[in-house]
Enzyme design. Structure first.
Site, PDB file in Angstrom:
ATOM      1  N   ASP A  52       0.850  -1.191   0.000  1.00  0.00           N
ATOM      2  CA  ASP A  52       0.000   0.000   0.000  1.00  0.00           C
ATOM      3  C   ASP A  52       0.889   1.246   0.000  1.00  0.00           C
ATOM      4  O   ASP A  52       1.959   1.236   0.606  1.00  0.00           O
ATOM      5  CB  ASP A  52      -0.910   0.010   1.249  1.00  0.00           C
ATOM      6  CG  ASP A  52      -2.085   0.956   1.084  1.00  0.00           C
ATOM      7  OD1 ASP A  52      -3.218   0.482   0.944  1.00  0.00           O
ATOM      8  OD2 ASP A  52      -1.856   2.187   1.068  1.00  0.00           O
ATOM      9  N   THR A 109     -10.976   3.366  -7.536  1.00  0.00           N
ATOM     10  CA  THR A 109     -11.154   3.918  -8.901  1.00  0.00           C
ATOM     11  C   THR A 109     -12.231   5.010  -8.826  1.00  0.00           C
ATOM     12  O   THR A 109     -13.352   4.825  -9.272  1.00  0.00           O
ATOM     13  CB  THR A 109     -11.612   2.808  -9.875  1.00  0.00           C
ATOM     14  OG1 THR A 109     -12.744   2.140  -9.296  1.00  0.00           O
ATOM     15  CG2 THR A 109     -10.500   1.824 -10.145  1.00  0.00           C
ATOM     16  N   LYS A 231     -20.767  -6.490 -12.319  1.00  0.00           N
ATOM     17  CA  LYS A 231     -20.613  -5.653 -11.121  1.00  0.00           C
ATOM     18  C   LYS A 231     -21.361  -4.336 -11.312  1.00  0.00           C
ATOM     19  O   LYS A 231     -22.110  -3.873 -10.442  1.00  0.00           O
ATOM     20  CB  LYS A 231     -19.128  -5.394 -10.870  1.00  0.00           C
ATOM     21  CG  LYS A 231     -18.789  -4.275  -9.906  1.00  0.00           C
ATOM     22  CD  LYS A 231     -19.282  -4.552  -8.489  1.00  0.00           C
ATOM     23  CE  LYS A 231     -19.112  -3.340  -7.613  1.00  0.00           C
ATOM     24  NZ  LYS A 231     -17.846  -3.290  -6.926  1.00  0.00           N
ATOM     25  N   ASN A 235     -24.911  -2.799  -9.377  1.00  0.00           N
ATOM     26  CA  ASN A 235     -24.891  -1.542  -8.614  1.00  0.00           C
ATOM     27  C   ASN A 235     -25.754  -0.470  -9.243  1.00  0.00           C
ATOM     28  O   ASN A 235     -26.419   0.291  -8.545  1.00  0.00           O
ATOM     29  CB  ASN A 235     -23.454  -1.037  -8.457  1.00  0.00           C
ATOM     30  CG  ASN A 235     -22.790  -1.647  -7.238  1.00  0.00           C
ATOM     31  OD1 ASN A 235     -23.377  -2.526  -6.587  1.00  0.00           O
ATOM     32  ND2 ASN A 235     -21.589  -1.213  -6.919  1.00  0.00           N
ATOM     33  N   ARG A 238     -29.324  -0.945  -8.506  1.00  0.00           N
ATOM     34  CA  ARG A 238     -29.664  -0.444  -7.160  1.00  0.00           C
ATOM     35  C   ARG A 238     -29.799   1.072  -7.175  1.00  0.00           C
ATOM     36  O   ARG A 238     -30.754   1.636  -6.619  1.00  0.00           O
ATOM     37  CB  ARG A 238     -28.577  -0.877  -6.187  1.00  0.00           C
ATOM     38  CG  ARG A 238     -28.842  -0.557  -4.731  1.00  0.00           C
ATOM     39  CD  ARG A 238     -27.855  -1.290  -3.856  1.00  0.00           C
ATOM     40  NE  ARG A 238     -27.931  -0.938  -2.458  1.00  0.00           N
ATOM     41  CZ  ARG A 238     -28.835  -1.415  -1.579  1.00  0.00           C
ATOM     42  NH1 ARG A 238     -29.753  -2.240  -2.017  1.00  0.00           N
ATOM     43  NH2 ARG A 238     -28.813  -1.056  -0.317  1.00  0.00           N
ATOM     44  N   CYS A 285     -19.202   3.375  -3.856  1.00  0.00           N
ATOM     45  CA  CYS A 285     -19.650   2.551  -4.996  1.00  0.00           C
ATOM     46  C   CYS A 285     -20.713   3.257  -5.829  1.00  0.00           C
ATOM     47  O   CYS A 285     -20.445   3.768  -6.906  1.00  0.00           O
ATOM     48  CB  CYS A 285     -20.176   1.212  -4.482  1.00  0.00           C
ATOM     49  SG  CYS A 285     -19.063   0.388  -3.363  1.00  0.00           S
ATOM     50  N   TYR A 348     -22.005   7.775   5.486  1.00  0.00           N
ATOM     51  CA  TYR A 348     -22.835   7.688   4.268  1.00  0.00           C
ATOM     52  C   TYR A 348     -23.934   6.653   4.404  1.00  0.00           C
ATOM     53  O   TYR A 348     -24.895   6.640   3.624  1.00  0.00           O
ATOM     54  CB  TYR A 348     -21.962   7.451   3.034  1.00  0.00           C
ATOM     55  CG  TYR A 348     -21.527   6.039   2.783  1.00  0.00           C
ATOM     56  CD1 TYR A 348     -20.273   5.609   3.198  1.00  0.00           C
ATOM     57  CD2 TYR A 348     -22.348   5.121   2.145  1.00  0.00           C
ATOM     58  CE1 TYR A 348     -19.860   4.299   2.979  1.00  0.00           C
ATOM     59  CE2 TYR A 348     -21.937   3.820   1.922  1.00  0.00           C
ATOM     60  CZ  TYR A 348     -20.697   3.410   2.341  1.00  0.00           C
ATOM     61  OH  TYR A 348     -20.280   2.127   2.134  1.00  0.00           O
TER      62      TYR A 348
END
Ligand code: SAJ
Length: 457
Positions: A52, A109, A231, A235, A238, A285, A348
């Site tokens: 990292d 990202t 993926k 999402n 949703r 996301c 959030y």
């Protein structure tokens, strides 16, 4: 490092290699996805080198500590596997990759201020990986990217610097992360994984790794492009459904229909998936994933309009919360400008210590711009400095003497709120705005509040 490489091994051999700590896995990115992934691979027996750029995270992990406070079971996994010697961390990606049979990329990202996906972390990781990528190894991308990005960006970057050839010398697969922040470890051990490889060998080896280490089912799809489409589809489905719930809320408020009552009644039908209106959509996301697909759509002249409109609807909800605050205060002869307003919830979503793209940021910003004096309480951020304000230690401290209480995150503590006690603590009269369907409107009104709720009557 496995002699003769990993890619020609059988399922049985890979299971043995993991169990006997004969396989080395480098996980690039030790955040909310990478650290649980690294810890679980280590717990299964693999030798894991986490890499990292954040030295503080690397030092915490090497000290057996867990940088994330809101992921149950993760701290124990980190502590045990560092102690066992199966999990180490470094800031040097190339060095970690030099010994690795498998490299799992779990870097963020984000989208930039123009809503354009920023893949720089993935590109930087690939350039570092390519420096020391070994023949016979496998690169797995868990980061969320637009469909086609692996084939058009990741593979060429890996080949260019390494002078190796994908498929011939190394494998590449996509295994997009599908876990819920705040429940990462639980989800990683239970939610099936979607895997798409650049060739069948990459897909097979990646599948066996996840089946063995996580004990989950694997759904193999035809390519990395398809895996990333899965993926994004789940999402965006949703995000669009949340936007639809918000659109119903904006209309039903005007028609004096309670949206929550309607949605809960709809949910009694076998093919209705309930989504609820709220203060907006936050997190790493949903607010960003749509743009990965929109950008790909623009490239081929087919813009997903509904997806884009859903983003606009959801991004407008914080403004609606502020409008409701103004209405509720006006009802008791007050204005936002001269009022003290307690904002309950900055995270959030419930139960996480995470401010990424939280709708509360915009709510607080707008209320302050309008001249309100803000107090904040969030059980996950007690006494921390958030949005220029010190978060109160208790809910009582935040609401004492305020003209309005605004619930923006549905933390469990707010679901059991005693509105009678809340009313006693606030100034008289006071307003209550519930942006997350947390309190019963009738109870709030019965205790003297001027009440407003997103989609509520
Ligand atoms: N929200 C609403 N109404 C709803 C549901 C959510 O306004 O009916 C809001 C939340 O308050 C939050 C935002 O949307 O601000 C996102 O909520 P989320 O439950 O989707 O939480 P995330 O962002 O942590 O979603 C992640 C996603 N997982 C991955 O991308 C791998 C998402 O796909 C999952 O559905 C979710 O976790 C989960 O529940 O597992």
């Amino acid at each position: 490092m496995i002699k003769m490489g990993l890619m020609n091994r059988s399922r049985r051999e890979i299971r043995q290699l993991i169990k006997n700590s004969k396989i080395t896995i480098c996980v690039v990115g030790l955040g909310r996805v990478g650290l649980p992934t690294a810890s679980i691979f280590a717990d299964a027996g693999a030798l894991v080198l986490g890499a990292d750029i954040n030295e503080a995270i690397v030092n915490q992990v090497n000290g057996g500590e867990c940088p994330l406070s809101d992921e149950p079971k993760l701290a124990k996994l980190v502590r045990q596997n560092v102690k066992k010697g199966n999990l180490k961390a470094t800031t040097n990606v190339a060095k970690a990759v030099a010994h690795a049979d498998v490299i799992v990329v779990c870097v963020p990202t984000p989208v930039d201020e123009h809503k354009v996906p920023n893949y720089s972390a993935v590109k930087d990781a690939c350039k570092e990986i390519a420096k020391t990528l070994n023949k016979g190894s496998l690169v797995i991308l868990e980061s969320t990217v637009g469909p086609g990005t692996v084939e058009s960006m990741v593979v060429p970057l890996l080949e260019r610097q390494s002078l190796l050839r994908a498929c011939r010398d190394f494998g590449v697969a996509s295994c997009p992360e599908r876990a819920d922040p705040g429940r990462m470890v639980e989800n990683l051990f239970s939610v099936p994984r979607i895997i798409g490889g650049i060739d069948s060998r990459s897909a097979a080896v990646a599948s066996w790794l996840y089946e063995t280490a996580f004990g989950v089912d694997v759904v193999k799809v035809s390519s990395p492009k398809t895996a990333n489409a899965v993926k994004l589809t789940e999402n965006l489905f949703r995000d669009v459904n949340i936007a639809l719930a918000n659109e119903f809320a904006l209309l039903y408020e005007k028609l004096n229909i309670d949206t929550v009552e309607v949605i809960e009644a709809c949910a009694t039908k076998y093919n209705f998936t309930p989504h609820f209106p709220g203060a907006g959509v936050g997190g790493p996301c949903l607010p960003q994933n749509s743009y990965y697909l929109i950008v790909e759509g623009i490239k081929v002249g087919n813009i997903p309009y509904l997806v884009r409109l859903a983003r606009e609807i959801n991004d407008r909800m914080p403004d609606h919360v502020v409008t409701l605050v103004g209405e509720a205060l006006n009802e008791i002869g007050k204005t936002v400008k001269s009022s003290k307003i307690a904002v309950l919830g900055v995270a959030y979503k419930p139960g996480v210590h995470d401010l990424q793209l939280t709708p509360t940021r915009k709510v607080v910003q707008k209320l302050v711009e309008m001249g309100a004096k803000i107090s904040i309480y969030d059980p996950m951020f007690r006494n921390e400095q958030v949005f220029g304000t010190k978060v109160a230690d208790t809910l009582e401290d935040a609401v004492a003497g305020v003209d309005c209480v605004t619930i923006v995150t549905a933390h469990g503590e707010f679901r059991d709120l005693d509105v009678r006690e809340l009313s006693r603590l606030c100034s008289k009269p006071a307003a209550l705005v519930d942006a997350r369907n947390t309190v019963k409107p009738q109870a709030a009104k019965k205790n003297g509040f001027a009440f407003r709720g997103v989609g509520r009557t």
